[in-house]
Motif scaffolding. Structure first.
Motif, PDB file in Angstrom:
ATOM      1  N   GLN A  72      58.271  48.216  42.954  1.00 31.59           N
ATOM      2  CA  GLN A  72      56.780  47.597  42.196  1.00 31.59           C
ATOM      3  C   GLN A  72      57.665  47.797  40.984  1.00 31.59           C
ATOM      4  OE1 GLN A  72      53.745  49.583  43.627  1.00 31.59           O
ATOM      5  NE2 GLN A  72      54.245  50.067  45.503  1.00 31.59           N
ATOM      6  N   GLY A  73      56.916  46.709  39.752  1.00 27.14           N
ATOM      7  CA  GLY A  73      56.569  47.191  38.531  1.00 27.14           C
ATOM      8  C   GLY A  73      57.787  46.458  38.132  1.00 27.14           C
ATOM      9  N   LEU A  74      58.000  44.666  38.574  1.00 26.01           N
ATOM     10  CA  LEU A  74      59.867  44.311  37.817  1.00 26.01           C
ATOM     11  C   LEU A  74      59.749  44.198  36.302  1.00 26.01           C
ATOM     12  CD1 LEU A  74      61.934  42.547  38.847  1.00 26.01           C
ATOM     13  CD2 LEU A  74      59.867  40.481  38.728  1.00 26.01           C
ATOM     14  N   LYS A  75      58.853  43.511  35.898  1.00 22.99           N
ATOM     15  CA  LYS A  75      58.693  44.286  33.872  1.00 22.99           C
ATOM     16  C   LYS A  75      58.811  44.713  33.621  1.00 22.99           C
ATOM     17  CE  LYS A  75      56.201  42.130  30.504  1.00 22.99           C
ATOM     18  NZ  LYS A  75      55.347  41.649  30.274  1.00 22.99           N
ATOM     19  N   ASP A  76      58.127  46.311  33.949  1.00 20.75           N
ATOM     20  CA  ASP A  76      59.072  47.740  33.825  1.00 20.75           C
ATOM     21  C   ASP A  76      60.296  48.344  34.269  1.00 20.75           C
ATOM     22  OD1 ASP A  76      56.094  48.270  32.279  1.00 20.75           O
ATOM     23  OD2 ASP A  76      55.403  49.210  33.624  1.00 20.75           O
ATOM     24  N   VAL A  77      60.362  48.060  34.877  1.00 20.85           N
ATOM     25  CA  VAL A  77      62.242  48.560  35.753  1.00 20.85           C
ATOM     26  C   VAL A  77      63.051  47.859  35.227  1.00 20.85           C
ATOM     27  CG1 VAL A  77      63.566  48.065  37.770  1.00 20.85           C
ATOM     28  CG2 VAL A  77      61.383  48.872  38.142  1.00 20.85           C
ATOM     29  N   LYS A  78      62.709  46.251  34.885  1.00 20.60           N
ATOM     30  CA  LYS A  78      64.050  45.428  33.893  1.00 20.60           C
ATOM     31  C   LYS A  78      63.999  46.127  32.712  1.00 20.60           C
ATOM     32  CE  LYS A  78      65.002  40.324  32.299  1.00 20.60           C
ATOM     33  NZ  LYS A  78      64.991  40.661  31.368  1.00 20.60           N
ATOM     34  N   ALA A  79      62.511  45.930  32.383  1.00 20.24           N
ATOM     35  CA  ALA A  79      62.864  47.023  30.189  1.00 20.24           C
ATOM     36  C   ALA A  79      63.248  48.073  31.043  1.00 20.24           C
ATOM     37  CB  ALA A  79      61.630  47.166  30.236  1.00 20.24           C
ATOM     38  N   ARG A  80      63.290  49.194  31.674  1.00 19.10           N
ATOM     39  CA  ARG A  80      64.308  49.928  31.288  1.00 19.10           C
ATOM     40  C   ARG A  80      65.775  49.965  32.030  1.00 19.10           C
ATOM     41  NH1 ARG A  80      60.148  52.318  35.567  1.00 19.10           N
ATOM     42  NH2 ARG A  80      61.588  52.300  36.945  1.00 19.10           N
ATOM     43  N   PHE A  81      66.159  48.865  31.994  1.00 18.78           N
ATOM     44  CA  PHE A  81      67.638  48.665  32.771  1.00 18.78           C
ATOM     45  C   PHE A  81      67.737  47.947  30.969  1.00 18.78           C
ATOM     46  CE2 PHE A  81      67.139  48.692  37.444  1.00 18.78           C
ATOM     47  CZ  PHE A  81      68.226  49.402  38.090  1.00 18.78           C
ATOM     48  N   ASP A  82      67.708  47.582  30.847  1.00 17.10           N
ATOM     49  CA  ASP A  82      67.835  46.431  29.359  1.00 17.10           C
ATOM     50  C   ASP A  82      67.774  47.599  28.734  1.00 17.10           C
ATOM     51  OD1 ASP A  82      67.876  43.827  30.859  1.00 17.10           O
ATOM     52  OD2 ASP A  82      65.810  43.263  29.761  1.00 17.10           O
ATOM     53  N   GLU A  83      66.462  48.685  28.388  1.00 18.58           N
ATOM     54  CA  GLU A  83      66.830  49.714  27.241  1.00 18.58           C
ATOM     55  C   GLU A  83      67.672  50.380  27.423  1.00 18.58           C
ATOM     56  OE1 GLU A  83      63.473  51.713  27.652  1.00 18.58           O
ATOM     57  OE2 GLU A  83      62.007  50.075  26.758  1.00 18.58           O
ATOM     58  N   GLN A  84      68.156  50.422  28.778  1.00 14.77           N
ATOM     59  CA  GLN A  84      69.057  51.943  29.195  1.00 14.77           C
ATOM     60  C   GLN A  84      71.161  50.843  29.066  1.00 14.77           C
ATOM     61  OE1 GLN A  84      69.557  54.501  32.012  1.00 14.77           O
ATOM     62  NE2 GLN A  84      66.863  55.193  31.135  1.00 14.77           N
ATOM     63  N   GLY A  85      70.617  49.163  28.808  1.00 12.50           N
ATOM     64  CA  GLY A  85      72.041  48.632  29.209  1.00 12.50           C
ATOM     65  C   GLY A  85      72.917  48.352  30.554  1.00 12.50           C
ATOM     66  N   VAL A  86      71.846  48.704  31.508  1.00 15.01           N
ATOM     67  CA  VAL A  86      72.889  48.913  32.896  1.00 15.01           C
ATOM     68  C   VAL A  86      72.753  47.062  33.440  1.00 15.01           C
ATOM     69  CG1 VAL A  86      72.626  49.385  34.939  1.00 15.01           C
ATOM     70  CG2 VAL A  86      71.373  51.174  33.816  1.00 15.01           C
ATOM     71  N   LYS A  87      73.763  47.285  33.814  1.00 13.89           N
ATOM     72  CA  LYS A  87      74.297  45.020  34.038  1.00 13.89           C
ATOM     73  C   LYS A  87      73.579  45.094  35.879  1.00 13.89           C
ATOM     74  CE  LYS A  87      78.765  44.743  31.765  1.00 13.89           C
ATOM     75  NZ  LYS A  87      80.380  45.106  32.260  1.00 13.89           N
ATOM     76  N   TYR A  88      72.706  44.483  36.047  1.00 11.67           N
ATOM     77  CA  TYR A  88      71.826  44.009  36.745  1.00 11.67           C
ATOM     78  C   TYR A  88      72.294  41.837  37.092  1.00 11.67           C
ATOM     79  CZ  TYR A  88      68.675  42.526  34.218  1.00 11.67           C
ATOM     80  OH  TYR A  88      67.342  42.930  33.244  1.00 11.67           O
ATOM     81  N   ASP A  89      71.759  41.722  38.435  1.00 11.26           N
ATOM     82  CA  ASP A  89      71.454  40.505  38.494  1.00 11.26           C
ATOM     83  C   ASP A  89      70.231  39.935  39.032  1.00 11.26           C
ATOM     84  OD1 ASP A  89      72.100  37.915  39.609  1.00 11.26           O
ATOM     85  OD2 ASP A  89      73.230  38.136  41.142  1.00 11.26           O
ATOM     86  N   LEU A  90      69.541  39.329  38.691  1.00 14.12           N
ATOM     87  CA  LEU A  90      67.787  39.084  39.202  1.00 14.12           C
ATOM     88  C   LEU A  90      67.822  37.557  39.797  1.00 14.12           C
ATOM     89  CD1 LEU A  90      65.386  40.740  39.787  1.00 14.12           C
ATOM     90  CD2 LEU A  90      64.688  39.490  37.257  1.00 14.12           C
TER      91      LEU A  90
END
Length: 121
Positions: A72-90
């Motif tokens: 849950q909380g896609l926007k917040d989770v994506k922001a945490r990934f971006d802030e920490q520089g963790v690569k992902y595919d959405l």
């Protein structure tokens, strides 16, 4: 499914990923005679067991492609990934519209987070 087990090369980085980034919590784990952690996602059962005492096998992937969690909380989770520089595919799942975020944990395990189609960025 009862649980998944991850062999952690680095305990701190592994817990930072699953607890700090994904929001799981460290919970009750019986004394099994070796170091590790059991991680929970809001329910009474540990979903992820982590070993801290054994080497990662040379053949890492085996036959399991990935583990998926409802999130849950896609926007917040994506922001945490971006802030920490963790690569992902959405991406959005064809047909259902479910948001799927794919990434790798610090040990090389492929992780999928599934968010309801109604969530927005």
């Amino acid at each position: 499914m009862n649980h998944f087990t991850v062999i952690a090369e680095d305990a701190d980085r592994t817990l930072a990923f699953y607890v700090g980034l994904l929001g799981m919590t460290v919970g009750h784990r019986p004394d099994l005679g070796f170091p590790g952690a059991w991680l929970y996602a809001g329910g009474p059962q540990a979903l992820l067991h982590v070993y801290f005492d054994r080497p990662v096998p040379p053949q890492r992937a085996g036959v399991i492609d990935h583990m998926a969690f409802t999130a849950q909380g896609l926007k917040d989770v994506k922001a945490r990934f971006d802030e920490q520089g963790v690569k992902y595919d959405l991406r959005r799942q064809a047909g259902a519209g479910t948001w799927q975020l794919f990434c790798f944990d610090p040990n090389g395990a492929k992780v999928e987070l599934d968010f309801d189609a109604s969530e927005s960025l």
